[in-house]
Design an enzyme around this catalytic site. Structure first.
Site, PDB file in Angstrom:
ATOM      1  N   HIS A 156      27.503 -86.532  18.568  1.00  0.00           N
ATOM      2  CA  HIS A 156      26.676 -87.104  17.481  1.00  0.00           C
ATOM      3  C   HIS A 156      25.176 -86.940  17.773  1.00  0.00           C
ATOM      4  O   HIS A 156      24.362 -87.719  17.302  1.00  0.00           O
ATOM      5  CB  HIS A 156      26.990 -88.590  17.262  1.00  0.00           C
ATOM      6  CG  HIS A 156      28.450 -88.892  17.159  1.00  0.00           C
ATOM      7  ND1 HIS A 156      29.133 -88.907  15.967  1.00  0.00           N
ATOM      8  CD2 HIS A 156      29.369 -89.146  18.117  1.00  0.00           C
ATOM      9  CE1 HIS A 156      30.409 -89.193  16.197  1.00  0.00           C
ATOM     10  NE2 HIS A 156      30.580 -89.326  17.495  1.00  0.00           N
ATOM     11  N   SER A 277       0.873 -69.555  15.755  1.00  0.00           N
ATOM     12  CA  SER A 277       0.553 -69.947  14.384  1.00  0.00           C
ATOM     13  C   SER A 277      -0.825 -69.410  14.041  1.00  0.00           C
ATOM     14  O   SER A 277      -1.702 -69.317  14.908  1.00  0.00           O
ATOM     15  CB  SER A 277       0.569 -71.473  14.282  1.00  0.00           C
ATOM     16  OG  SER A 277      -0.316 -71.917  13.273  1.00  0.00           O
ATOM     17  N   LYS A 283       0.386 -73.671  18.960  1.00  0.00           N
ATOM     18  CA  LYS A 283       1.788 -73.458  18.641  1.00  0.00           C
ATOM     19  C   LYS A 283       2.439 -72.308  19.408  1.00  0.00           C
ATOM     20  O   LYS A 283       1.847 -71.273  19.642  1.00  0.00           O
ATOM     21  CB  LYS A 283       1.962 -73.179  17.137  1.00  0.00           C
ATOM     22  CG  LYS A 283       1.761 -74.370  16.235  1.00  0.00           C
ATOM     23  CD  LYS A 283       2.695 -75.537  16.498  1.00  0.00           C
ATOM     24  CE  LYS A 283       4.095 -75.286  16.026  1.00  0.00           C
ATOM     25  NZ  LYS A 283       4.215 -75.333  14.568  1.00  0.00           N
ATOM     26  N   ASN A 285       6.188 -70.908  18.739  1.00  0.00           N
ATOM     27  CA  ASN A 285       7.361 -71.165  17.894  1.00  0.00           C
ATOM     28  C   ASN A 285       8.563 -70.304  18.288  1.00  0.00           C
ATOM     29  O   ASN A 285       8.409 -69.120  18.610  1.00  0.00           O
ATOM     30  CB  ASN A 285       7.008 -70.883  16.432  1.00  0.00           C
ATOM     31  CG  ASN A 285       5.926 -71.809  15.910  1.00  0.00           C
ATOM     32  OD1 ASN A 285       5.849 -72.973  16.332  1.00  0.00           O
ATOM     33  ND2 ASN A 285       5.086 -71.307  15.024  1.00  0.00           N
ATOM     34  N   GLU A 290      15.152 -69.035  15.236  1.00  0.00           N
ATOM     35  CA  GLU A 290      15.209 -69.505  13.841  1.00  0.00           C
ATOM     36  C   GLU A 290      15.716 -68.387  12.922  1.00  0.00           C
ATOM     37  O   GLU A 290      16.506 -68.616  12.002  1.00  0.00           O
ATOM     38  CB  GLU A 290      13.835 -69.961  13.373  1.00  0.00           C
ATOM     39  CG  GLU A 290      13.367 -71.237  14.058  1.00  0.00           C
ATOM     40  CD  GLU A 290      11.891 -71.496  13.813  1.00  0.00           C
ATOM     41  OE1 GLU A 290      11.498 -71.686  12.653  1.00  0.00           O
ATOM     42  OE2 GLU A 290      11.131 -71.501  14.786  1.00  0.00           O
ATOM     43  N   GLN A 322      32.009 -49.702  -4.906  1.00  0.00           N
ATOM     44  CA  GLN A 322      30.786 -49.131  -4.321  1.00  0.00           C
ATOM     45  C   GLN A 322      29.887 -50.240  -3.761  1.00  0.00           C
ATOM     46  O   GLN A 322      29.063 -49.997  -2.892  1.00  0.00           O
ATOM     47  CB  GLN A 322      30.041 -48.328  -5.400  1.00  0.00           C
ATOM     48  CG  GLN A 322      28.799 -47.639  -4.903  1.00  0.00           C
ATOM     49  CD  GLN A 322      28.311 -46.585  -5.877  1.00  0.00           C
ATOM     50  OE1 GLN A 322      28.926 -45.529  -6.004  1.00  0.00           O
ATOM     51  NE2 GLN A 322      27.244 -46.869  -6.589  1.00  0.00           N
TER      52      GLN A 322
HETATM   53  N1  ARG Z   1      30.119 -43.678  -4.322  1.00  0.00           N
HETATM   54  C1  ARG Z   1      31.461 -44.085  -4.572  1.00  0.00           C
HETATM   55  C2  ARG Z   1      31.741 -45.386  -3.829  1.00  0.00           C
HETATM   56  O1  ARG Z   1      31.030 -45.661  -2.936  1.00  0.00           O
HETATM   57  C3  ARG Z   1      32.415 -43.045  -4.074  1.00  0.00           C
HETATM   58  C4  ARG Z   1      33.731 -43.076  -4.770  1.00  0.00           C
HETATM   59  C5  ARG Z   1      33.550 -42.684  -6.176  1.00  0.00           C
HETATM   60  N2  ARG Z   1      34.795 -42.523  -6.856  1.00  0.00           N
HETATM   61  C6  ARG Z   1      34.868 -42.510  -8.191  1.00  0.00           C
HETATM   62  N3  ARG Z   1      36.066 -42.386  -8.685  1.00  0.00           N
HETATM   63  N4  ARG Z   1      33.837 -42.621  -8.958  1.00  0.00           N
HETATM   64  O2  ARG Z   1      32.644 -46.115  -4.136  1.00  0.00           O
END
Ligand code: ARG
Length: 456
Positions: A156, A277, A283, A285, A290, A322
């Protein structure tokens, strides 16, 4: 610019739309993996007779050249070419002409990108393991210097019982050992090849997926082509392991921040890991600690981001996937850098041993010693607890500590208390005597350090 997939399109997209869809600004991080994947794929195409040996050799020559240019920093990528896969395909075409077009036989960007990500994470997890192990070494070495450095142990955030500073450091060592286990175990799941799954359903060409997997150093292949191109569990697992690792680092960072404060003054960080600082000249830090605490938030964010991206995705590939990359790259960079910074910070910190030990002398962290002393003489522990509780209350009213109570007063409470009580109340004795397995007793810590060293 005409797209590599532009056959069925009548209209060209606008640059700002292309830009929104493009991933080249970040997936160029996968250039090396993409080339390695292509090299394995084309060797497989040649071996299985899907393309001729001569074509295979031409393509391999071009890919080798691109690899060299990549290493020399000479490859230029274009946003109009969308992603790393299409960029490299175009660059290959520029080097070796139309035969480059045969490379994409029996392959899709879907299995290609999945392969790249597996290769990238396999490499990265091994780097992370090195980083954690290096930090574990630093912690063990620091612990070795501080077996007999006594500090208050807290519950605690209140003084609870005195402990050895080494014990505190080794607690983090243990957490990091579990991180090593988690990352190592994840390798078995990353170590699987999606290549040859093509867009989603496999391919009509007689590919040898086991051969390309072997060339890439994968020990197995995905069993189901739909799963192979849509699985991102292995990245989630990485982000989750990274989040747990960062949580551990963040807890220690928080303690370092507290310990460097004026009130604690238990440690001082080296100038090399502190900042000043711009207005307050005095200071110093603990910014690096952090920042590690702060960066924990962004790693958790990446985990949540990918969990959310995946939760409603129908099989198989969707462009949403993606979005799996930036968080993964950023996480890798964040944990690797945090581990290095932390190693340096611990290695170079100054430990104010006497301040730590004094903190265990102007407090009641020896109250359990007194209760244990009485219990050792046959008083039921609950009764002993009550007696000591009353003594603590008395002391707080008088403004003294248990070790300040004269023997006569102790004996008025219980005849069982003898002159050896003062020794028992010393924080050194309190630590030394906690010799239960895994406890803070010096002997236990020496044994723990022995086990740790044997495991290195
Ligand atoms: N740049 C795409 C990704 O990172 C690669 C795969 C793309 N495939 C597609 N069917 N458009 O996911």
């Amino acid at each position: 610019m005409k797209k590599l997939w532009g056959g069925r399109f009548e209209m060209e997209s606008e640059a700002w739309v292309d830009e929104f869809g493009a991933s080249i600004s970040f997936d160029q991080n996968l250039a090396e993996e993409d080339l390695l994947g292509s090299i394995a794929h084309v060797k497989m195409l040649g071996k299985t007779g899907i393309i001729s040996e001569a074509d295979m050799n031409d393509i391999l020559g071009g890919l080798g050249q691109l690899m060299m240019e990549l290493k020399d920093g000479k490859l230029e990528f274009k946003t109009e070419l969308e992603d790393i896969h299409l960029n490299l395909e175009k660059l290959l075409h520029d080097r070796i002409g139309p035969v480059a077009g045969k490379l994409h036989t029996a392959r899709s960007r879907n299995d290609q990108v999945a392969t790249d990500m597996h290769l990238y994470l396999k490499k990265t997890v091994n780097e992370v393991l090195l980083g954690i192990n290096q930090f574990r070494h630093v912690l063990a070495e620091k612990a070795e210097e501080h077996v007999e450095t006594i500090m208050p142990g807290y519950t605690h955030l209140q003084h609870a019982q005195p402990i050895s500073f080494a014990h505190h450091l080794l607690a983090y060592y243990e957490m990091l050992s579990r991180d090593v286990e988690r990352f190592s175990e994840s390798l078995s799941r990353i170590d699987s090849s999606p290549l040859g799954s093509a867009a989603l359903s496999g391919t009509t060409f007689p590919v040898d997926r086991f051969y390309s997997a072997e060339l890439l150093g994968f020990s197995k292949v995905y069993e189901n082509s739909l799963d192979a191109v849509s699985d991102r569990d292995f990245i989630l697992e990485f982000l989750s392991n990274a989040s747990i690792l960062m949580m551990h680092l963040s807890r220690l960072a928080e303690e370092m921040i507290l310990w460097t404060s004026h009130e604690f003054h238990f440690i001082e960080l080296s100038d090399a890991f502190s900042t000043g600082s711009s207005i307050m000249p005095q200071k110093k830090n603990p910014d690096m600690a952090e920042l590690i605490r702060g960066k924990t938030g962004r790693v958790y964010g990446h985990l949540f981001s990918l969990l959310t991206i995946l939760k409603g995705l129908p099989l198989a590939y969707n462009k949403d996937l993606q979005e799996d990359k930036e968080g993964m790259f950023d996480t890798a960079e964040t944990i690797l850098k945090s581990l290095s910074i932390f190693s340096g910070m611990i290695e170079t910190m100054t430990v104010h041993k006497s301040v730590m030990e004094e903190a265990t002398q102007k407090d009641f962290s020896n109250a359990t010693e007194l209760a244990d002393y009485l219990a050792g003489k046959g008083i039921p522990f609950r009764e002993a607890h009550e007696i000591v509780g009353k003594l603590v209350l008395d002391c707080t009213k008088k403004g003294c500590y248990l070790q300040d109570i004269p023997l006569a007063e102790y004996q008025a409470v219980s005849q069982l208390i003898e002159a050896d009580i003062y020794d028992a109340l010393s924080s050194k004795q309190a630590v030394l005597k906690r010799n239960s397995y895994g406890g803070t007793g010096f002997e236990q810590i020496k044994q723990a350090l022995g086990r740790i060293k044997a495991s290195f």
